[in-house]
Design a protein around this motif. Structure first.
Motif, PDB file in Angstrom:
ATOM      1  N   ILE A 246     -97.568  58.954  -0.333  1.00 13.06           N
ATOM      2  CA  ILE A 246     -98.092  57.428  -0.435  1.00 13.06           C
ATOM      3  C   ILE A 246     -96.936  56.534  -0.821  1.00 13.06           C
ATOM      4  CG2 ILE A 246     -99.668  56.098  -2.024  1.00 13.06           C
ATOM      5  CD1 ILE A 246    -101.347  58.714  -2.182  1.00 13.06           C
ATOM      6  N   MET A 247     -96.633  55.554   0.004  1.00 16.74           N
ATOM      7  CA  MET A 247     -95.691  54.710  -0.216  1.00 16.74           C
ATOM      8  C   MET A 247     -96.208  53.536  -0.711  1.00 16.74           C
ATOM      9  SD  MET A 247     -93.987  55.533   3.408  1.00 16.74           S
ATOM     10  CE  MET A 247     -94.044  57.382   4.122  1.00 16.74           C
ATOM     11  N   GLY A 248     -95.336  52.548  -1.426  1.00 13.98           N
ATOM     12  CA  GLY A 248     -95.349  50.966  -1.942  1.00 13.98           C
ATOM     13  C   GLY A 248     -95.452  50.832  -3.521  1.00 13.98           C
ATOM     14  N   ARG A 249     -94.698  51.891  -4.153  1.00 15.36           N
ATOM     15  CA  ARG A 249     -94.744  51.532  -5.620  1.00 15.36           C
ATOM     16  C   ARG A 249     -94.106  50.532  -6.056  1.00 15.36           C
ATOM     17  NH1 ARG A 249     -96.283  55.555  -9.885  1.00 15.36           N
ATOM     18  NH2 ARG A 249     -96.386  54.108 -11.616  1.00 15.36           N
ATOM     19  N   LEU A 250     -93.061  50.041  -5.204  1.00 14.28           N
ATOM     20  CA  LEU A 250     -92.129  49.208  -5.387  1.00 14.28           C
ATOM     21  C   LEU A 250     -92.749  47.756  -5.101  1.00 14.28           C
ATOM     22  CD1 LEU A 250     -88.673  50.611  -4.526  1.00 14.28           C
ATOM     23  CD2 LEU A 250     -89.504  50.536  -6.822  1.00 14.28           C
ATOM     24  N   GLY A 251     -93.860  47.854  -4.324  1.00 11.41           N
ATOM     25  CA  GLY A 251     -94.439  46.437  -3.799  1.00 11.41           C
ATOM     26  C   GLY A 251     -93.948  45.796  -2.620  1.00 11.41           C
ATOM     27  N   GLU A 252     -92.921  46.621  -1.869  1.00  9.10           N
ATOM     28  CA  GLU A 252     -92.426  45.910  -0.729  1.00  9.10           C
ATOM     29  C   GLU A 252     -93.282  46.320   0.626  1.00  9.10           C
ATOM     30  OE1 GLU A 252     -88.466  47.142  -0.454  1.00  9.10           O
ATOM     31  OE2 GLU A 252     -87.805  45.921  -2.244  1.00  9.10           O
ATOM     32  N   PHE A 253     -94.036  47.490   0.319  1.00  7.79           N
ATOM     33  CA  PHE A 253     -94.749  48.326   1.445  1.00  7.79           C
ATOM     34  C   PHE A 253     -95.815  48.950   1.175  1.00  7.79           C
ATOM     35  CE2 PHE A 253     -95.194  52.105   4.099  1.00  7.79           C
ATOM     36  CZ  PHE A 253     -95.455  51.331   5.466  1.00  7.79           C
ATOM     37  N   SER A 254     -96.963  49.067   1.715  1.00  4.65           N
ATOM     38  CA  SER A 254     -98.098  49.664   1.389  1.00  4.65           C
ATOM     39  C   SER A 254     -98.515  50.836   2.404  1.00  4.65           C
ATOM     40  CB  SER A 254     -99.132  49.010   0.798  1.00  4.65           C
ATOM     41  OG  SER A 254     -98.735  47.935  -0.296  1.00  4.65           O
ATOM     42  N   LYS A 284     -85.254  54.685  11.705  1.00  7.44           N
ATOM     43  CA  LYS A 284     -86.278  54.577  12.632  1.00  7.44           C
ATOM     44  C   LYS A 284     -86.455  55.764  13.831  1.00  7.44           C
ATOM     45  CE  LYS A 284     -83.282  51.915  15.715  1.00  7.44           C
ATOM     46  NZ  LYS A 284     -82.006  51.986  14.954  1.00  7.44           N
ATOM     47  N   SER A 285     -85.557  56.705  13.757  1.00  2.46           N
ATOM     48  CA  SER A 285     -85.306  57.521  14.692  1.00  2.46           C
ATOM     49  C   SER A 285     -85.479  59.070  14.330  1.00  2.46           C
ATOM     50  CB  SER A 285     -84.246  57.251  15.728  1.00  2.46           C
ATOM     51  OG  SER A 285     -83.098  57.381  14.992  1.00  2.46           O
ATOM     52  N   ILE A 286     -85.575  59.066  12.862  1.00  5.75           N
ATOM     53  CA  ILE A 286     -85.754  60.498  12.035  1.00  5.75           C
ATOM     54  C   ILE A 286     -87.088  60.637  11.731  1.00  5.75           C
ATOM     55  CG2 ILE A 286     -83.063  60.476  11.632  1.00  5.75           C
ATOM     56  CD1 ILE A 286     -84.065  60.060   8.645  1.00  5.75           C
ATOM     57  N   GLN A 287     -88.030  59.850  11.584  1.00  7.79           N
ATOM     58  CA  GLN A 287     -89.265  59.935  11.109  1.00  7.79           C
ATOM     59  C   GLN A 287     -90.238  60.558  11.974  1.00  7.79           C
ATOM     60  OE1 GLN A 287     -90.736  56.825   7.897  1.00  7.79           O
ATOM     61  NE2 GLN A 287     -90.175  55.697   9.746  1.00  7.79           N
ATOM     62  N   ASP A 288     -90.619  61.784  11.686  1.00 11.35           N
ATOM     63  CA  ASP A 288     -91.755  62.526  12.442  1.00 11.35           C
ATOM     64  C   ASP A 288     -93.133  62.662  11.549  1.00 11.35           C
ATOM     65  OD1 ASP A 288     -92.865  64.427  14.137  1.00 11.35           O
ATOM     66  OD2 ASP A 288     -91.213  65.689  14.196  1.00 11.35           O
ATOM     67  N   CYS A 289     -93.802  61.461  12.005  1.00  8.73           N
ATOM     68  CA  CYS A 289     -95.215  61.497  11.215  1.00  8.73           C
ATOM     69  C   CYS A 289     -96.080  60.373  11.802  1.00  8.73           C
ATOM     70  CB  CYS A 289     -94.836  60.931   9.879  1.00  8.73           C
ATOM     71  SG  CYS A 289     -94.311  59.277   9.803  1.00  8.73           S
ATOM     72  N   LEU A 290     -97.340  60.373  11.495  1.00  7.93           N
ATOM     73  CA  LEU A 290     -98.078  59.379  11.695  1.00  7.93           C
ATOM     74  C   LEU A 290     -97.998  58.615  10.258  1.00  7.93           C
ATOM     75  CD1 LEU A 290    -101.650  60.904  12.856  1.00  7.93           C
ATOM     76  CD2 LEU A 290     -99.778  59.721  14.323  1.00  7.93           C
ATOM     77  N   LEU A 291     -97.719  57.299  10.639  1.00  8.21           N
ATOM     78  CA  LEU A 291     -97.588  56.104   9.405  1.00  8.21           C
ATOM     79  C   LEU A 291     -98.681  55.111   9.586  1.00  8.21           C
ATOM     80  CD1 LEU A 291     -95.897  55.387   7.163  1.00  8.21           C
ATOM     81  CD2 LEU A 291     -94.509  53.943   8.695  1.00  8.21           C
ATOM     82  N   LEU A 292     -99.450  55.212   8.449  1.00 14.58           N
ATOM     83  CA  LEU A 292    -100.549  54.249   8.329  1.00 14.58           C
ATOM     84  C   LEU A 292     -99.970  53.137   7.236  1.00 14.58           C
ATOM     85  CD1 LEU A 292    -103.458  53.123   7.938  1.00 14.58           C
ATOM     86  CD2 LEU A 292    -103.989  54.919   6.246  1.00 14.58           C
ATOM     87  N   SER A 293    -100.038  51.943   7.899  1.00 15.34           N
ATOM     88  CA  SER A 293     -99.551  51.184   6.678  1.00 15.34           C
ATOM     89  C   SER A 293    -100.522  49.873   6.688  1.00 15.34           C
ATOM     90  CB  SER A 293     -98.190  50.605   7.361  1.00 15.34           C
ATOM     91  OG  SER A 293     -97.912  50.347   8.701  1.00 15.34           O
ATOM     92  N   TYR A 294    -100.449  48.989   5.538  1.00 15.59           N
ATOM     93  CA  TYR A 294    -101.283  47.759   5.529  1.00 15.59           C
ATOM     94  C   TYR A 294    -100.315  46.628   5.733  1.00 15.59           C
ATOM     95  CZ  TYR A 294    -104.512  51.484   4.055  1.00 15.59           C
ATOM     96  OH  TYR A 294    -105.499  52.318   3.848  1.00 15.59           O
ATOM     97  N   VAL A 295    -100.718  45.799   6.882  1.00 13.05           N
ATOM     98  CA  VAL A 295     -99.372  44.610   7.116  1.00 13.05           C
ATOM     99  C   VAL A 295    -100.611  43.509   7.240  1.00 13.05           C
ATOM    100  CG1 VAL A 295     -97.792  46.414   8.119  1.00 13.05           C
ATOM    101  CG2 VAL A 295     -99.661  45.225   9.752  1.00 13.05           C
ATOM    102  N   SER A 296     -99.574  42.424   7.321  1.00 18.34           N
ATOM    103  CA  SER A 296    -100.176  41.008   7.437  1.00 18.34           C
ATOM    104  C   SER A 296    -100.443  40.991   9.180  1.00 18.34           C
ATOM    105  CB  SER A 296     -99.388  39.814   7.088  1.00 18.34           C
ATOM    106  OG  SER A 296     -98.229  39.755   7.747  1.00 18.34           O
ATOM    107  N   ARG A 297    -101.311  40.010   9.199  1.00 17.04           N
ATOM    108  CA  ARG A 297    -101.680  39.670  10.600  1.00 17.04           C
ATOM    109  C   ARG A 297    -100.347  39.313  11.656  1.00 17.04           C
ATOM    110  NH1 ARG A 297    -107.760  37.315  11.039  1.00 17.04           N
ATOM    111  NH2 ARG A 297    -108.401  38.232   9.150  1.00 17.04           N
ATOM    112  N   SER A 298     -99.681  38.454  11.089  1.00 15.62           N
ATOM    113  CA  SER A 298     -98.293  38.159  11.517  1.00 15.62           C
ATOM    114  C   SER A 298     -97.490  39.437  11.804  1.00 15.62           C
ATOM    115  CB  SER A 298     -97.322  37.161  11.009  1.00 15.62           C
ATOM    116  OG  SER A 298     -97.001  37.852   9.699  1.00 15.62           O
TER     117      SER A 298
END
Length: 533
Positions: A246-254, A284-298
């Motif tokens: 679970i990512m986002g403790r620093l507030g830059e990404f959730s 960007k090229s070592i991650q091996d996962c499904l990444l669910l993120s919450y992002v803005s519309r833009s």
């Protein structure tokens, strides 16, 4: 049945025939076998993996792949017999009528060989060959099963004319159209579930997925736990563990990363080690996962936004929208998920949610480097939660040393003049995306660089259209430098290519130094990135 063969395959077939004193198969002119039924046309190639050969085939009409092997030089001529056996077994696993399978493969005798027709046809073949090589490099040749590899590649999404498709689905649909049979054999090659339209998730699948995604968003778990406090979920069917960060403790990404199996866990360890020994440009090229993120519309990726709109979920999400992307090492992030992947992600996220619902802000979970992980698994039909040991993280990175056996080259290098120079060497994903043909998956090609440490001069560079480290290409790059001057030392990055260069350096009396960081090398790559951009 017609096989349009690459020059390498035709040359090696001739060599194999001469070794056994056989007459080689005749090669027909291309114009005599065109404008016929493409279901009977296959493009074919041959590639070497660890001293053995595999033959790869792709159907011209459906892009359905077949992989056969392993062969030595003296039995490459058996490739077409292997093709018949593998394809026959796969078609039977697909529940295609036995009589149809028999009649189709009966047309294989004798195989008609020609040269390849066009580059547009060899592009998809190259993609299949690269993927097959990667599977063999990852899993080794001892456990190679051509039927299982063929099934896996047939379920790998491809792109044609800007649209994604699954070759297995194309293959089954064409047989359905031609045989007029019922759906009794329209079965996925990877499971016993009937294929949905285009083997993609149904609206019901996506709604179930987004329901749990919305619940997790409201739970705001990134305010409770850090990204190295993992939650592991065991799939009751596959018995594979998925490690959730679970990512986002620093507030830059959730968001939440779902890292499946040992390969996913290895990727996760690499991601957390970026600050120590893997440069940011490789993330960007070592991650091996499904990444669910919450992002803005833009920021949201187009396919994800279109899907939310079709489901009527955009207005309900206010500012942050959920985005799900599949990250595979060496390839660009992928927005196309299969039905099985969406269902598995839904199951895993529901179990993660159960753990989160029982957490308070004061609770702490075991951390990645503690050797323990909070786990959800079924026992006697009921879901349980406990702390369980993680696999040994160091063992994930262990590889058998690559043996360098070219005595002539070793002799040349030992005779080369000694040099006080230090050489930094690494094999990385190039900062560029390649998609040479419309049906190929976009990917980051590999590049090996030999950089002189003090001057940061690039002494040699070798690029190759693969997505994983290839020891032969790495050594090719190093050997060309060492033939002219034998450096004082070769410096590499921790947990990268030590297994490739260890034996070579021992035999050439070149000191092999392992460091966590290679700042000079990274600066060179940074300059390359600027040039590509």
């Amino acid at each position: 049945m017609r096989f349009h063969c690459t020059k390498k395959l035709l040359d090696m077939l001739n060599k194999s025939s001469k070794l056994l004193d056989f007459d080689p198969l005749p090669v027909q002119p291309v114009d005599k076998v065109t404008n016929q039924d493409e279901l009977n046309d296959w493009h074919a190639s041959l590639t070497e993996v660890d001293g053995s050969y595999i033959a790869t085939f792709i159907n011209d009409l459906t892009s359905f792949p077949v992989v056969v092997g392993l062969f030595d030089l003296d039995n490459i001529y058996e490739a077409f017999e292997g093709f018949e056996n593998v394809l026959g077994e796969v078609m039977l696993k697909q529940k295609i009528d036995k009589q149809i399978v028999f009649e189709y493969l009966e047309d294989l005798e004798p195989p008609i060989l020609t040269k390849t027709i066009s580059r547009a046809k060899t592009g998809p073949l190259s993609a299949v060959t690269i993927d097959a090589q990667n599977i063999l490099y990852e899993e080794g040749t001892t456990s190679f099963d051509p039927v299982e590899v063929t099934i896996a590649l047939s379920e790998t999404p491809r792109v044609k004319n800007g649209k994604a498709f699954f070759p297995a689905e194309n293959w089954l649909e064409i047989w359905d159209e031609r045989s007029k049979l019922e759906e009794s054999y329209l079965v996925s090659t990877g499971s016993d579930e009937t294929l949905t339209e285009k083997n993609l998730p149904s609206q019901k699948d996506w709604i179930a997925f987004y329901e749990v995604v919305d619940k997790i968003k409201k739970e705001t778990p990134w305010r409770k736990i850090d990204d190295d406090e993992l939650i592991a979920v065991k799939d009751p069917e596959s018995e594979e563990w998925t490690y959730c960060s679970i990512m986002g403790r620093l507030g830059e990404f959730s968001g939440i990363g779902l890292f499946e199996g040992d390969k996913g866990l290895k990727s996760l360890v690499k991601v957390y080690s970026v600050d120590h020994f893997i440069p940011e440009y490789q993330l960007k090229s070592i991650q091996d996962c499904l990444l669910l993120s919450y992002v803005s519309r833009s920021e949201i990726e187009t396919d994800n936004y279109d899907r939310l709109q079709k489901l009527g979920l955009v207005e309900n999400q206010y500012y942050l929208l959920p985005e799900i992307m599949k990250h595979t090492p060496g390839f660009v992030p992928w927005s196309i998920l299969s039905q099985a992947e969406v269902k598995r992600a839904t199951l895993i996220l529901n179990q993660v949610l159960t753990v989160l619902n029982n957490l308070t802000y004061a609770d702490e979970l075991p951390r990645l480097m503690d050797g323990l992980v909070t786990s959800r698994y079924k026992q006697d039909g009921k879901w349980e939660t406990s702390e369980r040991p993680l696999p040994d993280l160091q063992s994930l990175f262990e590889q058998e040393p690559y043996i360098f056996g070219n005595d002539l080259v070793l002799h040349q290098i030992k005779k080369a003049p000694k040099s006080p120079l230090s050489l930094q060497v690494d094999a990385v994903h190039a900062p560029a995306i390649l998609q040479e043909h419309p049906e190929e998956r976009p990917y980051y090609p590999m590049i090996t660089l030999c950089v002189e440490e003090e001057s940061m001069e690039v002494l040699n560079a070798v690029t190759y259209p693969e997505t994983k480290e290839n020891p032969k290409h790495i050594l090719e790059c190093v050997v060309e430098v060492c033939k002219d001057m034998r450096p004082k030392e070769i410096i590499i990055r921790t947990q990268t290519i030590e297994w490739v260069l260890e034996d070579f350096c021992n035999k050439t009396d070149i000191k092999l130094v392992v460091r966590e960081r290679l700042p000079e090398f990274d600066e060179v790559v940074s300059h390359l990135e600027n040039e590509f951009s």
